[in-house]
Design a protein around this motif. Structure first.
Motif, short mmCIF file in Angstrom:
data_model
loop_
_atom_site.label_atom_id
_atom_site.label_comp_id
_atom_site.label_asym_id
_atom_site.label_seq_id
_atom_site.Cartn_x
_atom_site.Cartn_y
_atom_site.Cartn_z
N UNK A 50 0.83 -1.30 0.14
CA UNK A 50 -0.15 -0.03 0.07
C UNK A 50 0.85 1.16 0.00
N UNK A 51 0.51 2.17 -0.81
CA UNK A 51 1.35 3.31 -0.98
C UNK A 51 0.50 4.50 -0.12
N UNK A 52 -0.72 4.79 -0.17
CA UNK A 52 -1.17 5.67 0.36
C UNK A 52 -2.98 5.38 0.09
N UNK A 53 -3.58 6.12 1.18
CA UNK A 53 -5.20 6.17 1.15
C UNK A 53 -5.45 7.68 1.08
N UNK A 54 -5.99 8.29 0.06
CA UNK A 54 -6.18 9.58 -0.58
C UNK A 54 -7.57 9.88 -0.50
N UNK A 55 -8.08 11.05 0.23
CA UNK A 55 -9.40 11.53 0.21
C UNK A 55 -9.58 12.53 -0.54
N UNK A 56 -10.53 12.62 -1.68
CA UNK A 56 -10.60 13.23 -2.83
C UNK A 56 -11.60 14.16 -2.59
N UNK A 57 -11.90 15.39 -3.51
CA UNK A 57 -13.20 16.06 -3.42
C UNK A 57 -14.19 15.22 -3.46
N UNK A 58 -14.37 14.21 -4.44
CA UNK A 58 -15.46 13.63 -4.77
C UNK A 58 -15.41 12.04 -4.47
N UNK A 59 -14.62 11.70 -3.68
CA UNK A 59 -14.47 10.27 -3.25
C UNK A 59 -13.14 10.17 -2.50
N UNK A 60 -12.50 8.90 -3.01
CA UNK A 60 -11.20 8.51 -2.48
C UNK A 60 -10.57 7.30 -3.15
N UNK A 61 -9.36 7.21 -2.92
CA UNK A 61 -8.52 6.37 -3.59
C UNK A 61 -7.56 5.74 -2.71
N UNK A 62 -7.34 4.14 -2.71
CA UNK A 62 -6.27 3.39 -2.14
C UNK A 62 -5.27 3.04 -3.17
N UNK A 63 -4.18 3.71 -3.08
CA UNK A 63 -3.03 3.59 -4.10
C UNK A 63 -2.29 2.35 -3.71
N UNK A 64 -1.88 1.36 -4.53
CA UNK A 64 -1.11 0.22 -4.18
C UNK A 64 0.19 0.36 -5.42
N UNK A 65 1.23 -0.55 -4.65
CA UNK A 65 2.30 -0.68 -5.57
C UNK A 65 2.04 -2.01 -6.33
N UNK A 66 0.93 -2.35 -6.74
CA UNK A 66 0.87 -3.62 -7.65
C UNK A 66 0.41 -3.01 -9.09
N UNK A 67 0.73 -3.98 -9.89
CA UNK A 67 0.53 -3.49 -11.31
C UNK A 67 -0.01 -4.36 -12.30
N UNK A 68 -0.96 -5.23 -11.83
CA UNK A 68 -1.65 -5.93 -12.52
C UNK A 68 -1.22 -7.62 -12.71
N UNK A 69 -0.27 -8.03 -11.69
CA UNK A 69 0.34 -9.31 -11.74
C UNK A 69 -0.40 -9.91 -10.54
N UNK A 70 -1.21 -9.51 -9.91
CA UNK A 70 -2.08 -10.22 -8.65
C UNK A 70 -2.78 -11.28 -9.37
N UNK A 71 -3.27 -12.67 -8.59
CA UNK A 71 -4.24 -13.40 -9.16
C UNK A 71 -5.67 -12.79 -9.36
N UNK A 72 -6.46 -13.17 -10.03
CA UNK A 72 -7.83 -12.45 -10.32
C UNK A 72 -8.77 -12.67 -9.17
N UNK A 73 -8.58 -13.55 -8.47
CA UNK A 73 -9.29 -13.81 -7.05
C UNK A 73 -8.94 -12.52 -6.07
N UNK A 74 -7.60 -12.29 -5.96
CA UNK A 74 -7.47 -11.34 -4.98
C UNK A 74 -7.67 -9.95 -5.54
N UNK A 75 -7.49 -9.70 -6.78
CA UNK A 75 -8.13 -8.30 -7.21
C UNK A 75 -9.45 -8.06 -7.27
N UNK A 76 -10.21 -9.14 -7.45
CA UNK A 76 -11.50 -9.18 -7.58
C UNK A 76 -12.17 -8.80 -6.02
N UNK A 77 -11.56 -9.39 -5.18
CA UNK A 77 -11.94 -9.43 -3.44
C UNK A 77 -11.50 -7.99 -3.20
N UNK A 78 -10.28 -7.40 -3.53
CA UNK A 78 -9.97 -6.07 -3.34
C UNK A 78 -10.81 -4.99 -3.82
N UNK A 79 -11.19 -5.23 -4.83
CA UNK A 79 -12.02 -4.20 -5.51
C UNK A 79 -13.47 -4.18 -4.98
#
Length: 282
Positions: A55-84
């Motif tokens: 995890x890089x940061x959790x940023x609160x934006x004016x219209x929501x937020x974003x949890x930024x990670x240092x992952x770039x598409x190589x995690x298993x489908x199941x993991x990504x689906x659960x995190x989303x």
């Protein structure tokens, strides 16, 4: 949990929205939205932390937020689906708590409960729209990666997302032309699309670099791809699929080339336009 809270960052414009809410008398509603967004992003963060994501940061934006990670598409489908889905799932939990609170706590009135349910439902619906970088847009990319190589999935996800954004903008222009807040959100999403489109090559490069580093850490299903000996290394790399180990078979000679050999050669020489056939003779 404390470690996750230390990662929370607040966008400067968020304070402007807070000040605007106080000035216009909507501070209570704004506080509700703040709580909802925080729980939403913490849902993503907790799920990501559970699977050992960086995890890089959790940023609160004016219209929501974003949890930024240092992952770039190589995690298993199941993991990504659960995190989303962990983010949207928090809305259901919050709504259940509100139902309990309205019957147990006098300070939580029926009007508070109804407003809380409305904000939760609206944010849940909005967040699941197939628009980048919303959770719906990330689900769209995850589904697209099931059928297309990662690089193509990047492009087609953004194309579909932008097309859907144009439809939303058209509906807004026809039926809600004076809805200023919605127009600001649409402009914000348009800028996100533009920036993401420009950054596609860098995102793909990070995908390749991480793929190379994680080559021996996870078992993947092998797929065999037939390529011409004249095809460039760059074009061959664009055929890589998420969560699948690729083996290239040269049509003319029958030589097999592992994806790791291709990645090693490219990162060591950066000769992306050399034909893949030359690797068979090295």
């Amino acid at each position: 949990m404390i470690n996750l809270l230390l990662l929370v960052r607040v966008h400067p414009l968020f304070w402007f929205v807070v000040a605007l809410g106080i000035a216009t008398g909507y501070f209570r509603e704004l506080l509700m939205l703040f709580v909802i967004v925080c729980f939403h992003e913490l849902g993503h963060a907790v799920a990501a932390k559970y699977f050992g994501w960086r995890l890089r940061k959790i940023e609160l934006l004016p219209f929501g937020g974003v949890a930024e990670t240092e992952e770039y598409g190589n995690r298993p489908y199941r993991e990504e689906l659960i995190v989303i889905l962990a983010g949207p799932f928090q809305h259901l939990i919050l709504m259940a708590f509100s139902w309990i609170a309205v019957s147990l706590f006098p300070f939580w009135t029926t009007s508070d409960h109804e407003a809380f349910l409305f904000h939760n439902s609206a944010l849940l619906f909005f967040n699941l729209l197939p628009l980048w970088p919303l959770d719906g847009g990330k689900l769209l990319q995850l589904i697209t990666c099931k059928f297309l190589p990662f690089r193509e999935a990047q492009t087609w996800t953004l194309r579909f997302s932008f097309g859907f954004l144009m439809i939303v903008a058209l509906i807004t222009a026809l039926f809600y032309p004076m809805h200023l807040q919605w127009w600001v959100i649409l402009v914000f999403l348009s800028v996100c699309h533009y920036l993401e489109w420009r950054q596609q090559p860098y995102g793909f490069l990070r995908f390749l670099l991480e793929r190379r580093l994680l080559a021996n850490q996870r078992e993947k299903k092998n797929i065999l791809i037939h390529v011409s000996s004249k095809e460039s290394i760059h074009a061959a790399l664009r055929r890589l699929h998420k969560d699948k180990q690729t083996v290239y078979k040269i049509k003319e000679t029958g030589h097999l080339i592992e994806e790791r050999d291709l990645l090693d050669h490219w990162f060591q020489t950066r000769e992306s336009h050399v034909s893949i056939g030359t690797l068979a003779h090295l």
